[in-house]
Write a protein that holds these residues in place. Structure first.
Motif, PDB file in Angstrom:
ATOM      1  N   SER A 448     -34.717  -9.088  62.808  1.00 20.73           N
ATOM      2  CA  SER A 448     -35.792  -8.914  63.804  1.00 20.73           C
ATOM      3  C   SER A 448     -35.172  -8.381  65.089  1.00 20.73           C
ATOM      4  N   PRO A 449     -35.018  -7.048  65.200  1.00 19.94           N
ATOM      5  CA  PRO A 449     -34.292  -6.461  66.328  1.00 19.94           C
ATOM      6  C   PRO A 449     -34.791  -6.914  67.700  1.00 19.94           C
ATOM      7  N   GLU A 450     -36.086  -7.284  67.812  1.00 20.08           N
ATOM      8  CA  GLU A 450     -36.584  -7.722  69.135  1.00 20.08           C
ATOM      9  C   GLU A 450     -35.874  -8.999  69.605  1.00 20.08           C
ATOM     10  N   LEU A 451     -35.296  -9.748  68.671  1.00 15.45           N
ATOM     11  CA  LEU A 451     -34.574 -10.961  69.067  1.00 15.45           C
ATOM     12  C   LEU A 451     -33.248 -10.630  69.753  1.00 15.45           C
ATOM     13  N   GLY A 452     -32.847  -9.371  69.677  1.00 16.24           N
ATOM     14  CA  GLY A 452     -31.623  -8.932  70.364  1.00 16.24           C
ATOM     15  C   GLY A 452     -31.868  -8.642  71.834  1.00 16.24           C
ATOM     16  N   GLU A 453     -33.142  -8.764  72.267  1.00 19.02           N
ATOM     17  CA  GLU A 453     -33.451  -8.490  73.688  1.00 19.02           C
ATOM     18  C   GLU A 453     -32.953  -9.631  74.552  1.00 19.02           C
ATOM     19  N   LYS A 454     -32.547  -9.256  75.796  1.00 25.65           N
ATOM     20  CA  LYS A 454     -32.102 -10.273  76.756  1.00 25.65           C
ATOM     21  C   LYS A 454     -33.288 -11.104  77.224  1.00 25.65           C
ATOM     22  N   LEU A 455     -33.040 -12.356  77.530  1.00 18.99           N
ATOM     23  CA  LEU A 455     -34.096 -13.213  78.064  1.00 18.99           C
ATOM     24  C   LEU A 455     -34.417 -12.841  79.508  1.00 18.99           C
ATOM     25  N   HIS A 456     -33.402 -12.344  80.224  1.00 17.90           N
ATOM     26  CA  HIS A 456     -33.560 -12.061  81.661  1.00 17.90           C
ATOM     27  C   HIS A 456     -32.604 -10.923  82.013  1.00 17.90           C
ATOM     28  N   PRO A 457     -33.049  -9.958  82.834  1.00 14.72           N
ATOM     29  CA  PRO A 457     -32.167  -8.816  83.115  1.00 14.72           C
ATOM     30  C   PRO A 457     -30.834  -9.217  83.749  1.00 14.72           C
ATOM     31  N   ARG A 458     -30.815 -10.359  84.475  1.00 13.18           N
ATOM     32  CA  ARG A 458     -29.602 -10.802  85.151  1.00 13.18           C
ATOM     33  C   ARG A 458     -28.643 -11.563  84.226  1.00 13.18           C
ATOM     34  N   LEU A 459     -29.140 -11.898  83.035  1.00 10.57           N
ATOM     35  CA  LEU A 459     -28.371 -12.800  82.179  1.00 10.57           C
ATOM     36  C   LEU A 459     -28.022 -12.157  80.847  1.00 10.57           C
ATOM     37  N   GLU A 460     -26.920 -12.628  80.251  1.00 11.64           N
ATOM     38  CA  GLU A 460     -26.471 -12.078  78.982  1.00 11.64           C
ATOM     39  C   GLU A 460     -27.190 -12.706  77.771  1.00 11.64           C
ATOM     40  N   PHE A 461     -27.882 -13.819  77.963  1.00 11.35           N
ATOM     41  CA  PHE A 461     -28.414 -14.581  76.824  1.00 11.35           C
ATOM     42  C   PHE A 461     -29.602 -13.886  76.151  1.00 11.35           C
ATOM     43  N   LEU A 462     -29.682 -14.072  74.820  1.00  6.97           N
ATOM     44  CA  LEU A 462     -30.644 -13.327  74.011  1.00  6.97           C
ATOM     45  C   LEU A 462     -31.758 -14.226  73.457  1.00  6.97           C
ATOM     46  N   LYS A 463     -32.879 -13.589  73.116  1.00  8.55           N
ATOM     47  CA  LYS A 463     -33.991 -14.350  72.522  1.00  8.55           C
ATOM     48  C   LYS A 463     -33.545 -15.031  71.227  1.00  8.55           C
ATOM     49  N   ALA A 464     -32.664 -14.365  70.493  1.00  6.90           N
ATOM     50  CA  ALA A 464     -32.206 -14.918  69.210  1.00  6.90           C
ATOM     51  C   ALA A 464     -31.571 -16.294  69.400  1.00  6.90           C
ATOM     52  N   GLU A 465     -30.956 -16.523  70.562  1.00  8.23           N
ATOM     53  CA  GLU A 465     -30.290 -17.815  70.790  1.00  8.23           C
ATOM     54  C   GLU A 465     -31.311 -18.947  70.916  1.00  8.23           C
ATOM     55  N   VAL A 466     -32.498 -18.601  71.421  1.00  6.70           N
ATOM     56  CA  VAL A 466     -33.547 -19.622  71.538  1.00  6.70           C
ATOM     57  C   VAL A 466     -34.061 -19.980  70.148  1.00  6.70           C
TER      58      VAL A 466
END
Ligand SMILES: Cc1cc2nc3c(=O)[nH]c(=O)nc-3n(C[C@H](O)[C@H](O)[C@H](O)COP(=O)(O)OP(=O)(O)OC[C@H]3O[C@@H](n4cnc5c(N)ncnc54)[C@H](O)[C@@H]3O)c2cc1C
Length: 534
Positions: A448-466
């Motif tokens: 699910s490539p959309e899970l590779g999106e960042k949660l926040h432009p300032r942060l490195e963390f990804l939706k997949a991590e949630v």
């Protein structure tokens, strides 16, 4: 007794699903060992107990590491300052455990160089000699030799250090880690070994037999509000600053044994400490130690040591503690730190032995761990530090065996790999902290490539991590995710408020929750995060 390992070959991740851990509880009221508290201490005891083959249940009232265990300075260390106090045994024990942690949780524990800047020639000599002793005590498990460096080298490696009157520096090595993530990984390891560990499950009563001996606990699942009764051969109180609440369940009106001492940390942008070295300031204006440590590309600065009269799960930093840290940092850094630079602020509580003389200072109270056996046979383990969690657990279960409450089995944790260990804590990619699970997260993103999106432009963390946290790491709330799975609350509290709605959305989908739940999660989290912002 033979360890009752769960089959983790086929689909190990369903093991960490809270629902599948809850289901068998109905038919399982009898346990060998029940542990109250899911911080470093309780999790360590659960892992020690299950790997010796005992049927083990751990209950945590909130989330794993919600208490002090997510609020440390993130050091895996012998404790240079305890050496200065002449506490050689404590330092040697911690240095040995530091070495084991680097091997057993290799994905999370990094070898971190520290520089003590010297502004007096005499200090350079004292610290060089002291740290040679530190190296010697580490023996074969040394993290690297301590060396004295010139003024030029010190200012090259620490580009933000004040150079006026600087004489040079002393470099030494210790470990650095992500405390809450290690807690989750220890929980996972214990579950893989066959233990049952449940977060959001509060012990509300101790049960006793006709001889007045503790025979089990009554606990409430905070999610379903259902009450459970469990029997156990031994109940272990590993509740940190909550120790006395459990001791008072055992004996109404029991005297307090623990006094909380608060330590706070400020988190700053990485530009305040570029480079790879941490700073250790060995003697602040009031005789404390202050660390500036790189952590997830930011800088953690702390800590304080303030005796309090009460404890809570969300301790609040005091204004004077904030001022003290800012003043001390500004005395050493040429890049001025102001309140506006603070990305997050967090406080933790040390469970120190309550001093008999109220005027006694906390720094002077022993920081080693203590095992108390109550007349009801309730076992309490308190004190110590994150670094010594394994040894504390070993001593606790050894004590239970010595009391004849469990059949003798050898400790198995000295060389036991923690879930995720993969041999390197290489932080080029922020996903490194997942160790062997990193691949599975990358697979999620491939699917699910959309899970590779960042949660926040300032942060490195990804939706997949949630998604990963809710599916495979027992996260039940926005706070579980943002405070202890991806650490955004601790790294950038304002950004954590911005991403709370996205996280609530993902959680609601996987936990099958409605709109009202989502809204209350966002509100609760936003309020909590306000405390991490100054
Ligand atoms: C400011 C600070 C900095 C530190 N830095 C370092 C460091 O850099 N390195 C290091 O090695 N050590 C460090 N330490 C020490 C280390 O963090 C602690 O020793 C360790 O985290 C204590 O873990 P614990 O499990 O005993 O307590 P906690 O983590 O507080 O866990 C106790 C748990 O019990 C649960 N609980 C309470 N009552 C109940 C109940 N009725 N039912 C179920 N659960 C319950 C609580 O919710 C809590 O999660 C630091 C400590 C502080 C305060």
């Amino acid at each position: 007794m033979k360890p009752n390992k769960r089959n983790n070959n086929n689909n190990q991740y369903t093991l960490f699903d809270r629902k599948s851990l809850l289901k068998p509880l109905d038919n399982n009221p009898d346990w060998d060992v029940i542990i109250i508290g899911g911080g470093a201490t309780g999790l360590g005891v659960a892992l020690d107990s299950v790997t010796r083959g005992y049927k083990t249940l751990l209950l945590e009232q909130s989330d794993f590491a919600k208490g002090t265990s997510s609020r440390s300075t993130k050091l895996v260390h012998g404790g240079v300052r305890y050496l200065a106090q002449g506490n050689i045994d404590l330092v040697q024990e911690a240095l040995y455990e530091r070495g084991l942690m680097l091997k057993n949780a290799s994905h999370l524990v990094k070898n971190q160089s520290f520089i003590i800047p010297n502004y007096k020639w005499w200090d350079a000599i004292v610290y060089t000699v002291g740290l040679k002793v530190y190296d010697f005590l580490a023996g074969k498990l040394s993290f690297g030799k301590s060396i004295r460096i010139s003024k030029k080298e010190t200012s090259r490696r620490l580009s933000t250090i004040k150079t006026e009157h600087l004489k040079g520096g002393v470099v030494y090595h210790d470990g650095q880690f992500d405390d809450a993530r290690l807690a989750v990984n220890i929980a996972q390891t214990a579950i893989e070994q066959g233990a049952s560990l449940l977060n959001h499950f509060k012990v509300i009563r101790l049960q006793k037999d006709t001889d007045g001996k503790v025979s089990g606990v009554t606990a409430i699942d905070q999610d379903s509000h259902r009450e459970y009764n469990f029997n156990a051969k031994v109940v272990i109180n590993a509740t940190g600053v909550f120790t006395d609440e459990i001791l008072q369940m055992d004996t109404a009106g029991a005297k307090n044994t623990v006094r909380p001492s608060q330590g706070i940390h400020l988190v700053l942008d990485g530009s305040f400490l570029p480079g790879n070295d941490a700073i250790m300031i060995p003697k602040t204006a009031d005789g404390r130690v202050l660390f500036l440590v790189p952590w997830h590309h930011r800088v953690v600065v702390g800590t304080t040591d303030t005796l309090l009269d009460s404890h809570s799960l969300e301790p609040k930093p005091l204004e004077e503690e904030i001022d003290f840290i800012l003043e001390t940092a500004n005395a050493y850094l040429n890049k001025h730190v102001s309140r506006a630079d603070v990305l997050s602020i967090f406080a933790g509580l040390r469970p120190l032995a309550a001093p008999k003389d109220p005027s006694e200072k906390t720094k002077e109270i022993s920081r080693s761990h203590k095992i108390i056996v109550s007349s009801s046979d309730l076992i309490t383990i308190t004190g110590g530090k994150w670094t010594t969690y394994r040894r504390m657990a070993q001593d606790t279960i050894n004590k239970v065996i010595a009391l004849g409450k469990l059949p003798r089995e050898k400790c198995q944790t000295k060389h036991l790999s923690i879930h995720g260990a993969d041999g390197s804590a290489d932080d080029d990619d922020h996903l490194y902290i997942y160790g062997t699970d990193q691949r599975a997260i990358e697979e999620l993103i491939k699917g699910s490539p959309e899970l590779g999106e960042k949660l926040h432009p300032r942060l490195e963390f990804l939706k997949a991590e949630v998604v990963w946290a809710v599916k495979n790491e027992m996260a039940l709330s926005v706070e579980d995710v943002l405070a202890r799975r991806v650490r955004i609350l601790f790294l950038d509290a304002k950004a954590s408020q911005d991403v709370a709605p996205q996280v609530a959305e993902i959680l609601a989908e996987y936990l099958d929750k409605d709109e009202a739940w989502k809204q209350s999660q966002i509100e609760e989290f936003t309020q909590l995060a306000d405390q991490y912002i100054i």
